[in-house]
Scaffold this active site. Sequence first.
Site, short mmCIF file in Angstrom:
data_model
loop_
_atom_site.label_atom_id
_atom_site.label_comp_id
_atom_site.label_asym_id
_atom_site.label_seq_id
_atom_site.Cartn_x
_atom_site.Cartn_y
_atom_site.Cartn_z
N TRP A 20 0.82 -1.22 0.00
CA TRP A 20 0.00 0.00 0.00
C TRP A 20 0.85 1.26 0.00
O TRP A 20 0.35 2.34 -0.28
CB TRP A 20 -0.91 0.03 1.24
N ASN A 21 2.14 1.17 0.36
CA ASN A 21 2.88 2.42 0.59
C ASN A 21 3.21 3.16 -0.71
O ASN A 21 3.25 4.38 -0.73
CB ASN A 21 4.13 2.17 1.46
N LYS A 28 -2.62 -9.07 -7.10
CA LYS A 28 -3.42 -8.78 -5.91
C LYS A 28 -2.82 -7.56 -5.22
O LYS A 28 -1.69 -7.63 -4.73
CB LYS A 28 -3.40 -9.98 -4.94
N PRO A 29 -3.55 -6.45 -5.19
CA PRO A 29 -3.02 -5.26 -4.53
C PRO A 29 -3.26 -5.33 -3.02
O PRO A 29 -4.01 -6.19 -2.55
CB PRO A 29 -3.85 -4.13 -5.14
N ALA A 30 -2.65 -4.41 -2.27
CA ALA A 30 -2.87 -4.37 -0.82
C ALA A 30 -4.33 -4.00 -0.53
O ALA A 30 -4.93 -3.20 -1.27
CB ALA A 30 -1.94 -3.34 -0.20
N GLY A 76 6.64 -6.39 -0.02
CA GLY A 76 5.95 -6.28 1.27
C GLY A 76 6.89 -6.68 2.39
O GLY A 76 8.11 -6.55 2.27
N SER A 77 6.31 -7.20 3.46
CA SER A 77 7.10 -7.48 4.66
C SER A 77 7.95 -8.74 4.49
O SER A 77 7.61 -9.65 3.72
CB SER A 77 6.18 -7.65 5.85
N GLU A 87 10.83 -8.12 -2.83
CA GLU A 87 11.32 -6.81 -2.36
C GLU A 87 10.74 -6.64 -0.97
O GLU A 87 9.54 -6.40 -0.81
CB GLU A 87 10.81 -5.69 -3.27
N LEU A 88 11.59 -6.74 0.05
CA LEU A 88 11.06 -6.81 1.42
C LEU A 88 11.46 -5.59 2.26
O LEU A 88 11.71 -4.54 1.71
CB LEU A 88 11.53 -8.12 2.05
N CYS A 134 10.45 1.52 2.25
CA CYS A 134 11.41 0.45 2.59
C CYS A 134 12.83 0.96 2.58
O CYS A 134 13.70 0.37 3.20
CB CYS A 134 11.22 -0.70 1.63
N GLU A 166 12.51 -2.35 11.68
CA GLU A 166 12.00 -1.30 10.79
C GLU A 166 10.91 -0.49 11.51
O GLU A 166 10.04 -1.08 12.16
CB GLU A 166 11.39 -2.03 9.58
#
Length: 476
Positions: free
Chosen positions: A144-145, A168-170, A222-223, A244-245, A278, A379
């Site tokens: 979402w960011n 699939k989006p946030a 995401g996370s 990409e975390l 991130c 984080e």
Amino acid sequence: MFINGEWIIPTDENSFWSYDPATGKRIAKVVDGGAQDAEKAIASATEAFPIWSQTTAYRRAEILKDAQGTVMERAGEMANLMSREQGKPLKAALNEVRYAADFLGWFSEEAKRNYGCTIPSARADQRFMTVKAAVGVVAAITPWNYPVSMITRKIAPALAAGCTVVLKPAEATPLCAIAMFEAMSDAGVPKGVINLVTAQDPAPIGEVFVNDPRVSKITFTGSTRVGRYLASAAGQTMKRISLELGGHAPFIVFPDADPVHAAKGAGLVKFLNTGQACISPNRMFVHESIYQPFIETLSERTQKLKAGSGLEQGVSIGPLVNEAAVEKVEAQVKDAISQGAAVVCGGHRLTEEAFTNGSFFAPTVLSNVTPEMEIYREETFGPVAAVIPFSDKDDIFAMANDTHYGLAAYVYTKSLSRSYEAMEKLRFGIIGINDINPTSAAAPFGGLNDSGLGREGGIEGLEEYLETKTVGLSLV
Ligand code: NAD
């Protein structure tokens, strides 16, 4: 949702709301998709794959270029929607739409540069060559960011390579994803090539993505927690994977740097997107000889930042994504204070009337942060600058590398030798030297260790969606 070229409209029974995080108000209803929808979308992408992957690279390039144009024509409305749904200030939202469009433009050009090669053989009668082939159906999951650029950073190279996509989006930003899919579909992306499954609960969709044998690749931003799950589950069906975390970026200011210039840079990159990035600096290591002027400039500038809805004039600190995010930031700040950190400014939630229905935290500067504190390790994903003095005796590169993440690092110095030392010694995928924006559609983006696998953007970004086939040919 958008499956096989058809929009599926939300009904009362089968929908969830998207909210404005600045006001807590509902914006619009979105279809709440489930496992069956994910399967339908995969079927549609599977059916579209043979034709799309055989479409010439020149035609795919034209469609991507048209999509870039359509996104730019709609930049104003997309940015406005993003400010409402995600919360970032309008100017930052416009920058993000441009960045999103850049990926469509860059990969429209790269689509035509999908080269194989010839390789000399030890045998006189043998020839070797490599040919590139699209990986297949790609399942993409985005955060979402950065709700539009993370979509095109995946879809543009996938389409350039000849892959088809289910995304699939946030759950916090489905409307931004819908706007992006509308633009791409209106620009002429053929039916079935891109499919969108919106959902309030991501888990069942994720499960279909990792288990379905028709999916050849998972790409996720995401996370680290979710990335680790997807990578291990996708291993069962041996899917290609890009992750990409999270990150925990050091920001090192050497004694030869201008502390005022460095503090300005630190403030700009730290509070960008309210710290929800991130590549946001999480540990600012400042040499003791310039610590005071650095802290003073950073705090002076931080106190001038105006918080509010991203649509308000002059606002540069938007809301955090939700109440849980505010609680996480608050807990890290309390933990740091209890272990001896000093609050230079901020340090609390914003509770005045204008902020009561949103999720706001005051932009904060903490000084004298130490390795025992949670903020030094985990984080923050919020507007807190944690500053740490260092001396000549410290091995600053070892301190910076003391993290399980490895996404971005920043260095301020006037010395060329120090810059080289930083490039060589820092174990991070992206290094900014006197530069707070080391990102571009043309440059690879990605991390080491718990920050993920693979790269997005640049030449490397296309490779992630290609298989290499080796051909050996005997002359008869
Ligand atoms: P998150 O992992 O909770 O969510 C990201 C996406 O994963 C969302 O679409 C979510 O719905 C989905 N998801 C969650 N659980 C899932 C499951 N079981 N199966 C399938 N999908 C699932 O992360 P977040 O809190 O939304 O995003 C913040 C994190 O993302 C931060 O750690 C940040 O550093 C990272 N991030 C990394 C980059 C990068 O490029 N490296 C960019 C942006 C954000």
